[in-house]
Design an enzyme around this catalytic site. Sequence first.
Site, PDB file in Angstrom:
ATOM      1  NE  ARG A 135       2.262  37.947  36.608  1.00 48.21           N
ATOM      2  CZ  ARG A 135       2.138  36.631  36.521  1.00 48.21           C
ATOM      3  NH1 ARG A 135       0.925  36.093  36.338  1.00 48.21           N
ATOM      4  NH2 ARG A 135       3.191  35.838  36.622  1.00 48.21           N
ATOM      5  CE  LYS A 160       5.980  37.844  33.020  1.00 46.34           C
ATOM      6  NZ  LYS A 160       6.801  38.405  34.118  1.00 46.34           N
ATOM      7  CG  HIS A 266       4.114  42.843  41.274  1.00 42.69           C
ATOM      8  ND1 HIS A 266       3.167  42.294  40.429  1.00 42.69           N
ATOM      9  CD2 HIS A 266       5.151  41.964  41.277  1.00 42.69           C
ATOM     10  CE1 HIS A 266       3.611  41.151  39.955  1.00 42.69           C
ATOM     11  NE2 HIS A 266       4.807  40.918  40.454  1.00 42.69           N
ATOM     12  NE  ARG A 269       2.483  37.740  40.881  1.00 41.31           N
ATOM     13  CZ  ARG A 269       2.052  36.579  40.421  1.00 41.31           C
ATOM     14  NH1 ARG A 269       0.802  36.223  40.622  1.00 41.31           N
ATOM     15  NH2 ARG A 269       2.853  35.770  39.750  1.00 41.31           N
ATOM     16  CG  HIS A 292       6.177  32.182  39.734  1.00 37.62           C
ATOM     17  ND1 HIS A 292       6.621  32.360  41.033  1.00 37.62           N
ATOM     18  CD2 HIS A 292       5.752  33.405  39.310  1.00 37.62           C
ATOM     19  CE1 HIS A 292       6.466  33.638  41.371  1.00 37.62           C
ATOM     20  NE2 HIS A 292       5.941  34.278  40.354  1.00 37.62           N
ATOM     21  CE1 TYR A 301       7.447  37.156  46.373  1.00 38.32           C
ATOM     22  CE2 TYR A 301       7.260  35.184  45.031  1.00 38.32           C
ATOM     23  CZ  TYR A 301       7.109  36.546  45.187  1.00 38.32           C
ATOM     24  OH  TYR A 301       6.628  37.301  44.149  1.00 38.32           O
TER      25      TYR A 301
END
Length: 319
Positions: A135, A160, A266, A269, A292, A301
């Site tokens: 990120r 995150k 973003h 990424r 994640h 994706y």
Amino acid sequence: MAEKLLDQMRRVMRTGHYSYRTEEAYVHWVKRFIRFHGLRHPEEMGKADIEAFLSHLAIDRNVAPSTQNLALNGILFLYQKVLEVELPWLDDVVRARRKTNMPVVLDRSEIRVMLAELASPHDRIVGLLYGSGLRISEALRLRIKDVDFRRREIIVRNGKGAKDRVTVLADSSLPALKVQVEKALAIAELDRYRNRGGVHLPHALARKYPDARFEPGWQWVFPAQRLSKDPRTGLVRRHHLLNQAVQRAVKLAGRRAELYKPVTCHAFRHSFATHLLESGADIRTVQQLLGHSDVRTTMIYTHVINRGAMGARSPMDGM
């Protein structure tokens, strides 16, 4: 009364080690909430007042569902963590349903063009976004000690969800990144010589080791050119580059490259994840590299890999 309440909210958030960006956002929305209701104290308000404010944001201000939920999170933090009010209706406040957007993905030729349009150090930062799946905030907060050139890996600290993870470092990024590290060390050495600045250190390290702010390993890989005042402590420090500067550079590069997709930081990424899956990488591996918590987040994706929607071939191509 509102200002005292906001100061109390800041203290609670700093005690809980919330990021400065989260602190800014929560305080902003609580301030908006209080002003919307004519500076009434939140203890005098209830569920109907919160829902009226959220409706105002959605209908009158036309904000995105994610923004509406961010405002709600800030208000709930105020009631639950600051005022410590146990209100049974808090759990019944309806959250906006988040819209699932398909990620913007660049192909390899578009990424090459974008990198060519970016000047240093923005090209090196974008190289990490695409080459390591970082990120933008993770790339800018990267410290020298967390870049392992020998093992070709990057340790992402406090990502995150306050999680650490390890991700790959592309071989093609090594030469430019080594030059960037040398520049960062030169800036730190000059700051030490002049006894000014130094980087921010987490938790109580600055008190325990006053000179650690000049230590090579703790330096930002992408330091700012100028010193600035820390908004929390008031101390003058060497901060890292700001998100906005990189985002502006990427937007301008997209225009010069004549790309008609909405290119943001973003998007690189997203492209990292999509191209890994296209090359045969396991989705669990991609999930770990991206950081994640839920593999379902990574699954989006799979809908953009290969060619066209769901990888399907249009029947018109067979005519």
